[in-house]
Design a protein around this motif. Structure first.
Motif, PDB file in Angstrom:
ATOM      1  N   ARG A 120       3.047 -60.638  38.637  1.00 21.05           N
ATOM      2  CA  ARG A 120       4.013 -61.005  40.046  1.00 21.05           C
ATOM      3  C   ARG A 120       5.713 -61.266  39.643  1.00 21.05           C
ATOM      4  NH1 ARG A 120       1.260 -58.828  45.342  1.00 21.05           N
ATOM      5  NH2 ARG A 120       3.624 -59.764  46.333  1.00 21.05           N
ATOM      6  N   GLU A 121       6.222 -62.313  39.262  1.00 22.59           N
ATOM      7  CA  GLU A 121       6.124 -63.980  38.762  1.00 22.59           C
ATOM      8  C   GLU A 121       7.672 -63.125  37.665  1.00 22.59           C
ATOM      9  OE1 GLU A 121       3.493 -64.173  38.957  1.00 22.59           O
ATOM     10  OE2 GLU A 121       3.095 -64.701  40.701  1.00 22.59           O
ATOM     11  N   ARG A 122       8.687 -64.066  37.881  1.00 25.21           N
ATOM     12  CA  ARG A 122      10.050 -63.130  35.962  1.00 25.21           C
ATOM     13  C   ARG A 122      10.366 -64.758  36.273  1.00 25.21           C
ATOM     14  NH1 ARG A 122      12.964 -58.342  37.753  1.00 25.21           N
ATOM     15  NH2 ARG A 122      13.282 -59.127  39.914  1.00 25.21           N
ATOM     16  N   VAL A 123      11.281 -64.766  35.208  1.00 21.82           N
ATOM     17  CA  VAL A 123      12.272 -65.827  35.259  1.00 21.82           C
ATOM     18  C   VAL A 123      13.372 -65.041  34.983  1.00 21.82           C
ATOM     19  CG1 VAL A 123      13.031 -67.639  33.951  1.00 21.82           C
ATOM     20  CG2 VAL A 123      10.320 -67.594  34.087  1.00 21.82           C
ATOM     21  N   VAL A 124      14.508 -65.340  35.642  1.00 20.64           N
ATOM     22  CA  VAL A 124      16.156 -64.389  35.696  1.00 20.64           C
ATOM     23  C   VAL A 124      17.033 -65.727  35.037  1.00 20.64           C
ATOM     24  CG1 VAL A 124      17.278 -62.393  37.100  1.00 20.64           C
ATOM     25  CG2 VAL A 124      15.250 -62.092  37.274  1.00 20.64           C
ATOM     26  N   LEU A 125      18.050 -64.221  33.993  1.00 24.71           N
ATOM     27  CA  LEU A 125      19.313 -65.413  34.437  1.00 24.71           C
ATOM     28  C   LEU A 125      20.228 -64.729  34.391  1.00 24.71           C
ATOM     29  CD1 LEU A 125      18.609 -66.647  30.181  1.00 24.71           C
ATOM     30  CD2 LEU A 125      18.837 -68.007  31.585  1.00 24.71           C
ATOM     31  N   LEU A 126      21.044 -65.507  35.866  1.00 25.82           N
ATOM     32  CA  LEU A 126      21.870 -64.616  36.273  1.00 25.82           C
ATOM     33  C   LEU A 126      23.141 -65.513  36.092  1.00 25.82           C
ATOM     34  CD1 LEU A 126      21.952 -62.981  38.651  1.00 25.82           C
ATOM     35  CD2 LEU A 126      21.832 -64.773  40.505  1.00 25.82           C
ATOM     36  N   ASN A 127      24.446 -64.606  35.892  1.00 26.40           N
ATOM     37  CA  ASN A 127      25.741 -65.161  35.168  1.00 26.40           C
ATOM     38  C   ASN A 127      26.353 -65.008  36.638  1.00 26.40           C
ATOM     39  OD1 ASN A 127      27.652 -66.042  33.976  1.00 26.40           O
ATOM     40  ND2 ASN A 127      28.146 -64.329  32.328  1.00 26.40           N
ATOM     41  N   VAL A 128      27.070 -66.820  37.168  1.00 24.34           N
ATOM     42  CA  VAL A 128      27.852 -66.374  38.685  1.00 24.34           C
ATOM     43  C   VAL A 128      28.701 -67.437  37.873  1.00 24.34           C
ATOM     44  CG1 VAL A 128      28.264 -67.330  40.420  1.00 24.34           C
ATOM     45  CG2 VAL A 128      25.753 -67.145  39.477  1.00 24.34           C
ATOM     46  N   GLY A 129      29.845 -66.564  37.442  1.00 21.90           N
ATOM     47  CA  GLY A 129      31.463 -67.428  37.709  1.00 21.90           C
ATOM     48  C   GLY A 129      31.082 -67.454  35.671  1.00 21.90           C
ATOM     49  N   SER A 130      31.495 -68.970  35.361  1.00 26.10           N
ATOM     50  CA  SER A 130      31.264 -69.696  34.575  1.00 26.10           C
ATOM     51  C   SER A 130      29.829 -70.723  34.589  1.00 26.10           C
ATOM     52  CB  SER A 130      32.788 -71.266  34.410  1.00 26.10           C
ATOM     53  OG  SER A 130      32.170 -71.977  35.322  1.00 26.10           O
ATOM     54  N   LYS A 131      28.934 -70.523  35.012  1.00 25.30           N
ATOM     55  CA  LYS A 131      27.664 -70.679  35.249  1.00 25.30           C
ATOM     56  C   LYS A 131      26.934 -69.219  35.594  1.00 25.30           C
ATOM     57  CE  LYS A 131      28.894 -74.774  36.550  1.00 25.30           C
ATOM     58  NZ  LYS A 131      29.164 -76.404  35.783  1.00 25.30           N
ATOM     59  N   VAL A 132      25.089 -70.224  34.713  1.00 18.32           N
ATOM     60  CA  VAL A 132      24.622 -69.474  33.932  1.00 18.32           C
ATOM     61  C   VAL A 132      23.487 -69.314  35.171  1.00 18.32           C
ATOM     62  CG1 VAL A 132      23.147 -68.099  32.706  1.00 18.32           C
ATOM     63  CG2 VAL A 132      25.196 -68.571  32.293  1.00 18.32           C
ATOM     64  N   LEU A 133      22.464 -69.461  35.729  1.00 12.73           N
ATOM     65  CA  LEU A 133      21.248 -69.503  36.713  1.00 12.73           C
ATOM     66  C   LEU A 133      19.953 -69.600  35.898  1.00 12.73           C
ATOM     67  CD1 LEU A 133      23.145 -68.783  40.259  1.00 12.73           C
ATOM     68  CD2 LEU A 133      22.785 -71.618  39.240  1.00 12.73           C
ATOM     69  N   VAL A 134      19.167 -70.592  35.995  1.00 10.80           N
ATOM     70  CA  VAL A 134      17.924 -69.893  35.232  1.00 10.80           C
ATOM     71  C   VAL A 134      16.790 -69.555  36.749  1.00 10.80           C
ATOM     72  CG1 VAL A 134      15.697 -70.719  34.218  1.00 10.80           C
ATOM     73  CG2 VAL A 134      18.299 -70.706  33.510  1.00 10.80           C
ATOM     74  N   LEU A 135      16.755 -68.705  37.379  1.00  8.93           N
ATOM     75  CA  LEU A 135      15.815 -68.471  38.444  1.00  8.93           C
ATOM     76  C   LEU A 135      14.494 -68.123  38.583  1.00  8.93           C
ATOM     77  CD1 LEU A 135      18.419 -66.351  40.960  1.00  8.93           C
ATOM     78  CD2 LEU A 135      18.309 -68.928  40.120  1.00  8.93           C
ATOM     79  N   GLY A 136      13.568 -68.153  39.104  1.00 14.62           N
ATOM     80  CA  GLY A 136      12.424 -67.789  38.826  1.00 14.62           C
ATOM     81  C   GLY A 136      12.112 -67.695  40.589  1.00 14.62           C
ATOM     82  N   VAL A 137      11.485 -66.128  39.847  1.00 12.66           N
ATOM     83  CA  VAL A 137      11.637 -65.027  41.018  1.00 12.66           C
ATOM     84  C   VAL A 137      10.149 -64.343  41.387  1.00 12.66           C
ATOM     85  CG1 VAL A 137      12.391 -62.853  42.191  1.00 12.66           C
ATOM     86  CG2 VAL A 137      13.820 -64.135  40.034  1.00 12.66           C
ATOM     87  N   THR A 138       9.548 -64.751  42.794  1.00 13.63           N
ATOM     88  CA  THR A 138       8.154 -63.892  43.106  1.00 13.63           C
ATOM     89  C   THR A 138       8.469 -63.599  44.190  1.00 13.63           C
ATOM     90  OG1 THR A 138       7.635 -66.086  44.636  1.00 13.63           O
ATOM     91  CG2 THR A 138       7.134 -66.076  42.597  1.00 13.63           C
ATOM     92  N   PRO A 139       7.957 -62.788  44.292  1.00  8.08           N
ATOM     93  CA  PRO A 139       7.492 -61.768  45.569  1.00  8.08           C
ATOM     94  C   PRO A 139       8.140 -62.724  47.285  1.00  8.08           C
ATOM     95  CG  PRO A 139       5.637 -61.297  45.164  1.00  8.08           C
ATOM     96  CD  PRO A 139       6.103 -62.272  44.549  1.00  8.08           C
ATOM     97  N   GLY A 140       8.035 -63.617  46.993  1.00  8.98           N
ATOM     98  CA  GLY A 140       8.116 -64.309  48.123  1.00  8.98           C
ATOM     99  C   GLY A 140       9.184 -65.381  48.878  1.00  8.98           C
ATOM    100  N   ARG A 141       9.719 -65.409  47.812  1.00  5.56           N
ATOM    101  CA  ARG A 141      10.358 -66.987  47.177  1.00  5.56           C
ATOM    102  C   ARG A 141      11.574 -66.447  45.489  1.00  5.56           C
ATOM    103  NH1 ARG A 141       8.271 -72.181  47.830  1.00  5.56           N
ATOM    104  NH2 ARG A 141       9.995 -73.872  48.490  1.00  5.56           N
ATOM    105  N   VAL A 142      12.787 -67.375  45.856  1.00  4.66           N
ATOM    106  CA  VAL A 142      13.766 -67.548  44.585  1.00  4.66           C
ATOM    107  C   VAL A 142      13.515 -68.935  44.279  1.00  4.66           C
ATOM    108  CG1 VAL A 142      15.586 -66.184  43.068  1.00  4.66           C
ATOM    109  CG2 VAL A 142      14.878 -65.157  44.779  1.00  4.66           C
ATOM    110  N   ASN A 143      13.412 -69.329  43.443  1.00  2.00           N
ATOM    111  CA  ASN A 143      13.860 -70.475  43.087  1.00  2.00           C
ATOM    112  C   ASN A 143      14.508 -70.808  41.708  1.00  2.00           C
ATOM    113  OD1 ASN A 143      11.414 -71.559  45.067  1.00  2.00           O
ATOM    114  ND2 ASN A 143      10.289 -71.873  43.882  1.00  2.00           N
ATOM    115  N   ALA A 144      15.664 -71.691  42.027  1.00  2.00           N
ATOM    116  CA  ALA A 144      16.792 -71.766  40.638  1.00  2.00           C
ATOM    117  C   ALA A 144      15.889 -73.744  40.296  1.00  2.00           C
ATOM    118  CB  ALA A 144      18.066 -72.960  41.744  1.00  2.00           C
ATOM    119  N   LEU A 145      15.856 -72.931  38.949  1.00  2.00           N
ATOM    120  CA  LEU A 145      15.086 -73.789  38.424  1.00  2.00           C
ATOM    121  C   LEU A 145      15.959 -74.457  37.404  1.00  2.00           C
ATOM    122  CD1 LEU A 145      12.888 -70.859  36.390  1.00  2.00           C
ATOM    123  CD2 LEU A 145      12.030 -72.334  38.399  1.00  2.00           C
TER     124      LEU A 145
END
Length: 141
Positions: free
Chosen positions: A80-105
């Motif tokens: 149930r855990e994922r690592v997501v790459l999210l493009n926000v403007g000129s930045k790319v966020l690497v996020l750890g996503v779990t069912p109860g939480r989202v952490n910026a890695l």
């Protein structure tokens, strides 16, 4: 054995016959029941469609606020855990996503992110040619 009419007192027979005649008159017609049921169904469906339309309109207003976000990619690292790459403007966020939480890695600049050249080209553009080559190789063997 005595017939039923002999067991029922004579005074109750007219009352029983009259009540059965009134019971037949009180029953609604089948067509009326079906029409009433269909009318109720149409009302419920109209209410459902109206509610879905309103929800869609409310969600459309919400998505305009976060229009600059784009999910580049995601991969599962657990059930149930994922690592997501999210493009926000000129930045790319690497996020750890779990069912109860989202952490910026990690946070990267968009220029630092290595992009594949093949990912920029649509896969289906030369799918037919690639399939033809594979089939020819298979038949040649």
């Amino acid at each position: 054995m005595k017939p039923i009419s002999s067991r029922i007192p004579a005074a109750l027979l007219p009352a029983l016959c009259a009540s059965s005649a009134h019971a037949n008159e009180a029953l609604p017609s089948t067509a009326g029941s079906i029409a009433q049921m269909l009318f109720g169904l149409v009302i419920v469906l109209a209410a459902l469609i109206g509610t879905l339309f309103l929800l869609r309109r409310l969600q459309a207003g919400r998505s305009q606020i976060i229009d600059g976000l784009k999910v580049i990619g995601a991969t599962h690292v657990g059930p149930r855990e994922r690592v997501v790459l999210l493009n926000v403007g000129s930045k790319v966020l690497v996020l750890g996503v779990t069912p109860g939480r989202v952490n910026a890695l990690h946070v990267l600049d968009a220029a630092e992110l290595p992009m594949k050249e093949a990912a920029a080209q649509p896969v289906s553009a030369d799918f037919a040619a690639r399939l033809r080559q594979l089939l020819e190789k298979r038949h040649a063997s």
